[in-house]
Design an enzyme around this catalytic site. Structure first.
Site, PDB file in Angstrom:
ATOM      1  N   GLY A 193      67.223  53.273  10.241  1.00  0.00           N
ATOM      2  CA  GLY A 193      66.344  54.811   9.972  1.00  0.00           C
ATOM      3  C   GLY A 193      66.280  55.423   8.516  1.00  0.00           C
ATOM      4  O   GLY A 193      65.407  56.271   9.361  1.00  0.00           O
ATOM      5  N   LYS A 252      58.487  32.107  16.998  1.00  0.00           N
ATOM      6  CA  LYS A 252      59.220  33.169  16.578  1.00  0.00           C
ATOM      7  C   LYS A 252      56.995  33.330  16.544  1.00  0.00           C
ATOM      8  O   LYS A 252      56.747  34.871  16.482  1.00  0.00           O
ATOM      9  CB  LYS A 252      59.060  32.705  14.891  1.00  0.00           C
ATOM     10  CG  LYS A 252      58.790  33.897  13.602  1.00  0.00           C
ATOM     11  CD  LYS A 252      59.433  33.414  12.541  1.00  0.00           C
ATOM     12  CE  LYS A 252      58.935  34.396  11.563  1.00  0.00           C
ATOM     13  NZ  LYS A 252      60.381  35.129  11.289  1.00  0.00           N
ATOM     14  N   MET A 290      65.294  43.353   9.504  1.00  0.00           N
ATOM     15  CA  MET A 290      66.030  42.491   9.364  1.00  0.00           C
ATOM     16  C   MET A 290      65.423  40.679   9.935  1.00  0.00           C
ATOM     17  O   MET A 290      65.881  39.845   9.630  1.00  0.00           O
ATOM     18  CB  MET A 290      67.186  42.536   9.751  1.00  0.00           C
ATOM     19  CG  MET A 290      67.934  44.093   9.825  1.00  0.00           C
ATOM     20  SD  MET A 290      68.469  43.776   7.857  1.00  0.00           S
ATOM     21  CE  MET A 290      69.665  42.650   7.404  1.00  0.00           C
ATOM     22  N   LEU A 301      62.762  37.542   8.791  1.00  0.00           N
ATOM     23  CA  LEU A 301      61.260  37.445   7.447  1.00  0.00           C
ATOM     24  C   LEU A 301      60.429  37.415   8.642  1.00  0.00           C
ATOM     25  O   LEU A 301      60.132  37.087   9.467  1.00  0.00           O
ATOM     26  CB  LEU A 301      61.944  36.326   7.566  1.00  0.00           C
ATOM     27  CG  LEU A 301      62.737  35.366   6.245  1.00  0.00           C
ATOM     28  CD1 LEU A 301      62.932  33.971   5.857  1.00  0.00           C
ATOM     29  CD2 LEU A 301      62.021  36.680   5.355  1.00  0.00           C
ATOM     30  N   ASN A 319      57.612  46.456   1.388  1.00  0.00           N
ATOM     31  CA  ASN A 319      59.768  46.042   1.621  1.00  0.00           C
ATOM     32  C   ASN A 319      60.363  46.779   0.577  1.00  0.00           C
ATOM     33  O   ASN A 319      60.237  47.005  -0.376  1.00  0.00           O
ATOM     34  CB  ASN A 319      60.200  44.684   1.734  1.00  0.00           C
ATOM     35  CG  ASN A 319      61.325  44.699   2.383  1.00  0.00           C
ATOM     36  OD1 ASN A 319      62.004  45.431   3.138  1.00  0.00           O
ATOM     37  ND2 ASN A 319      62.302  43.771   2.102  1.00  0.00           N
ATOM     38  N   HIS A 369      64.698  47.104  -1.106  1.00  0.00           N
ATOM     39  CA  HIS A 369      65.691  45.859  -1.350  1.00  0.00           C
ATOM     40  C   HIS A 369      66.664  46.254  -2.107  1.00  0.00           C
ATOM     41  O   HIS A 369      66.194  47.295  -3.151  1.00  0.00           O
ATOM     42  CB  HIS A 369      65.580  44.263  -1.524  1.00  0.00           C
ATOM     43  CG  HIS A 369      66.654  43.861  -1.206  1.00  0.00           C
ATOM     44  ND1 HIS A 369      67.269  43.184  -0.564  1.00  0.00           N
ATOM     45  CD2 HIS A 369      67.244  43.608  -2.492  1.00  0.00           C
ATOM     46  CE1 HIS A 369      67.999  42.551  -0.413  1.00  0.00           C
ATOM     47  NE2 HIS A 369      68.845  42.516  -2.002  1.00  0.00           N
TER      48      HIS A 369
HETATM   49  C1  GRF Z   1      68.333  50.214   2.952  1.00  0.00           C
HETATM   50  O1  GRF Z   1      69.224  50.045   2.101  1.00  0.00           O
HETATM   51  C2  GRF Z   1      67.152  49.018   2.123  1.00  0.00           C
HETATM   52  O2  GRF Z   1      66.680  48.785   1.290  1.00  0.00           O
HETATM   53  C3  GRF Z   1      67.899  47.980   3.428  1.00  0.00           C
HETATM   54  O3  GRF Z   1      67.666  47.859   4.299  1.00  0.00           O
HETATM   55  C4  GRF Z   1      68.801  49.399   4.521  1.00  0.00           C
HETATM   56  C5  GRF Z   1      66.914  50.807   5.257  1.00  0.00           C
HETATM   57  O4  GRF Z   1      68.487  51.580   5.495  1.00  0.00           O
HETATM   58  N1  GRF Z   1      66.724  47.182   3.365  1.00  0.00           N
HETATM   59  P1  GRF Z   1      67.830  52.668   6.762  1.00  0.00           P
HETATM   60  O5  GRF Z   1      68.277  52.042   7.902  1.00  0.00           O
HETATM   61  O6  GRF Z   1      66.987  53.090   6.402  1.00  0.00           O
HETATM   62  O7  GRF Z   1      68.655  53.956   6.525  1.00  0.00           O
END
Ligand code: GRF
Length: 191
Positions: free
Chosen positions: A13, A67, A92, A94, A109, A111
């Site tokens: 987070g 789901k 984590m 979809l 989102n 990434h």
């Molecule tokens: C981040 O690197 C984000 O890009 C990916 O998951 C990670 C989450 O990190 N989707 P955090 O939980 O915000 O520290």
């Protein structure tokens, strides 16, 4: 008009906290982080939410038959809190059609790669293993695919000679914690 935002997370987070801080410091204007929604108990994101007195709701997907049932429960929570915008930050799963039917165009989102390279889990490790010289961060609209929605913004990170997972992850997170709040502010305030 203040937009009520839910952040979805499954882990540490750190992006959630960066976004909360940006709202407090008015780097994101006209927003309220109303809810942290998680699909796991005992994750550090929940501790961070407590610190800021932000409501957390956890729904465990495997406790639901399908789901669709899981997402209907999520939708119910979002409706109760009058959520207008969803920010995925290390969530984590979809997003399925039940949520997309209501929130498509209102979910983003982040990434840790320059999409479309290295979609899915472990993008930082994949970039190192592949030996690319540059990777980075992408922020995109969410559709039904995995990391496939329309790209909103990206920032490049150079992979140095002696880079390892820890050093690269640190660089990527540093960029994420600035870029995500910037993008959210731009979207909400149409800049
Ligand atoms: C981040 O690197 C984000 O890009 C990916 O998951 C990670 C989450 O990190 N989707 P955090 O939980 O915000 O520290």
């Amino acid at each position: 008009m203040v937009t009520k935002i839910a952040v979805f997370a499954s882990g540490s987070g750190s992006n959630f906290e960066a976004i909360v801080e940006a709202v407090i410091n008015k780097k994101i204007k006209n927003a309220e982080i109303t809810l942290l929604l998680t699909d796991k108990e005992n994750i550090y994101a929940i501790e961070r939410a407590k610190k800021y007195n932000i409501k957390t709701v956890t729904h465990i997907a495997k406790n639901f038959e399908t789901k669709k049932h899981y997402e209907e429960e999520v939708l119910k929570t979002l409706k109760e809190e009058k959520i207008e915008f969803i920010v995925l930050a290390g969530y984590m799963r979809l997003i399925g059609e039940t949520l997309l039917n209501v929130y498509e165009g209102k979910i983003i989102n982040i990434h840790p790669s320059i999409l479309p390279a290295f979609k899915g889990k472990d993008a930082i490790k994949m970039a190192l293993d592949y030996g690319v010289k540059y990777t980075g961060v992408s922020i995109h609209w969410v559709d039904s695919g995995m990391d496939t929605g329309k790209i909103i913004d990206q920032e490049v990170v150079k992979i140095d000679e002696n880079e390892n997972y820890e050093t690269l992850a640190k660089k990527i997170h540093k960029i994420e914690h600035k870029l995500y709040p910037d993008v959210i502010n731009r979207i909400l305030n149409k800049q």
